[in-house]
Design a protein around this motif. Sequence first.
Motif, PDB file in Angstrom:
ATOM      1  N   UNK A  49       0.742  -1.197  -0.082  1.00 24.41           N
ATOM      2  CA  UNK A  49      -0.025  -0.014  -0.089  1.00 24.41           C
ATOM      3  C   UNK A  49       0.839   1.290   0.095  1.00 24.41           C
ATOM      4  N   UNK A  50       1.968   1.236   0.830  1.00 25.20           N
ATOM      5  CA  UNK A  50       2.687   2.279   0.816  1.00 25.20           C
ATOM      6  C   UNK A  50       3.565   2.566  -0.471  1.00 25.20           C
ATOM      7  N   UNK A  51       3.980   1.525  -1.277  1.00 27.15           N
ATOM      8  CA  UNK A  51       4.412   1.421  -2.378  1.00 27.15           C
ATOM      9  C   UNK A  51       3.477   2.104  -3.376  1.00 27.15           C
ATOM     10  N   UNK A  52       2.129   1.813  -3.552  1.00 31.19           N
ATOM     11  CA  UNK A  52       1.100   2.350  -4.302  1.00 31.19           C
ATOM     12  C   UNK A  52       0.980   3.649  -4.187  1.00 31.19           C
ATOM     13  N   UNK A  53       0.816   4.055  -3.040  1.00 32.79           N
ATOM     14  CA  UNK A  53       0.342   5.495  -2.682  1.00 32.79           C
ATOM     15  C   UNK A  53       1.588   6.448  -3.023  1.00 32.79           C
ATOM     16  N   UNK A  54       2.662   5.994  -2.811  1.00 35.76           N
ATOM     17  CA  UNK A  54       3.825   6.795  -3.230  1.00 35.76           C
ATOM     18  C   UNK A  54       4.139   7.088  -4.888  1.00 35.76           C
ATOM     19  N   UNK A  75       1.508   6.660  -7.026  1.00 33.69           N
ATOM     20  CA  UNK A  75       0.510   7.686  -7.396  1.00 33.69           C
ATOM     21  C   UNK A  75       0.623   8.962  -7.057  1.00 33.69           C
ATOM     22  N   UNK A  76       1.399   9.309  -6.037  1.00 38.21           N
ATOM     23  CA  UNK A  76       1.634  10.536  -5.646  1.00 38.21           C
ATOM     24  C   UNK A  76       2.631  11.309  -6.587  1.00 38.21           C
ATOM     25  N   UNK A  77       3.372  10.543  -7.071  1.00 33.94           N
ATOM     26  CA  UNK A  77       4.537  11.073  -8.034  1.00 33.94           C
ATOM     27  C   UNK A  77       3.918  11.024  -9.569  1.00 33.94           C
ATOM     28  N   UNK A  78       3.160  10.357  -9.659  1.00 34.48           N
ATOM     29  CA  UNK A  78       2.541  10.360 -11.023  1.00 34.48           C
ATOM     30  C   UNK A  78       3.141   9.419 -11.940  1.00 34.48           C
ATOM     31  N   UNK A  79       2.435   8.900 -13.134  1.00 35.19           N
ATOM     32  CA  UNK A  79       3.041   7.703 -13.983  1.00 35.19           C
ATOM     33  C   UNK A  79       4.229   8.156 -14.798  1.00 35.19           C
ATOM     34  N   UNK A  80       4.374   9.348 -14.865  1.00 36.94           N
ATOM     35  CA  UNK A  80       5.457   9.805 -15.722  1.00 36.94           C
ATOM     36  C   UNK A  80       6.788   9.608 -15.008  1.00 36.94           C
ATOM     37  N   UNK A  81       6.675   9.616 -13.760  1.00 35.95           N
ATOM     38  CA  UNK A  81       7.919   9.540 -12.767  1.00 35.95           C
ATOM     39  C   UNK A  81       8.322   8.262 -12.298  1.00 35.95           C
ATOM     40  N   UNK A  82       7.688   7.014 -12.865  1.00 33.65           N
ATOM     41  CA  UNK A  82       7.602   5.797 -12.244  1.00 33.65           C
ATOM     42  C   UNK A  82       8.990   5.155 -12.793  1.00 33.65           C
ATOM     43  N   UNK A  83       9.125   5.127 -14.159  1.00 32.65           N
ATOM     44  CA  UNK A  83      10.240   4.526 -14.648  1.00 32.65           C
ATOM     45  C   UNK A  83      11.762   5.300 -14.429  1.00 32.65           C
TER      46      UNK A  83
END
Length: 325
Positions: free
Chosen positions: A301-306, A308-316
Amino acid sequence: MRAIILEQVDRLLAAQSGAAALRRLEAGEWPEELWEALEGLGLPLLLVPEELGGIGLGWADAAAVWQVIGRYAAPAPVAECMLANGLAAAAGIEPRGGFSSFGQTAPFGRFAAQLLLEPAPGRLALHAPGAATPGQNIAREPRDAMTPGPLLADGALPNSHGPRALRLGHALLRAALIAGAVEHALALAVDWANTRKQFGRALAKFQAIQQQLAVVASEAAAVSVAVSAAARAVDSRGLEGASFEIACAKVVAGEAAQTTAATVHQVFAAIGITEDHELHHTTRRLWSWRDEGGSERAWAGEIGRNTLAQGGAALWPDITARDIS
């Protein structure tokens, strides 16, 4: 240095662990002889800097030792003492002799000489132990509700460890212990499958059993890699800086614990749950350690919330920028 320590720990625990020792521990007996031997190796002070009287090794070294401890389900809480002393030293608190536990529901708290608490984010306090209300986890390991006694010392953690160092350190500890326990459960299952015969053939000759053991082997490899990566990240960036890697390691460890326990008991059938058999001592610890230090649901849940907070463009970019070499 790590190789030397791992060899010594492995040799010691191979000689002084096993189902009989675990039954004595679960009955409430303190393993005095084993504890003195572990102290003689300096393990409680492995994460303590040399200037404070410790060995001064890093979190990657500690995680490797914890995996060996988990492999033997060591009948002494030396892993918990290593974590407590290491965090206390990071806050500038000089370690004291004897067993150190942590938290108000403390592992083996009834035996503690001192108790480490987190009175405020980023601060740690070392107390003399007060009253203990005995309790236990599924593995029958003591988990005692503690009333802290007088304050002995306190201090602030470095910024890199962040405001929840005790929870992050606990999560990494449990993930590493699970990694070792999964390896041991796999070894027990492989040995059983190679020696137990059914319909005139060893169980290991059946493709269905081979597939089950391969699944557990993949879980063992995955959790070991995840723990190693998280521990190296702590050495590089501190506990809070490695929170993503620690969360990932605890999620992988929790999933490995579930899959391993279910699968190896299928391989062993009913004998694995008998009181005299070694297997259930390992699988009960897998179930217990899975929830301690935060369950995989909590960390996922923490990984998911963080994320989402950063936005999809920041994931990779965030994932590929992490240096865990």
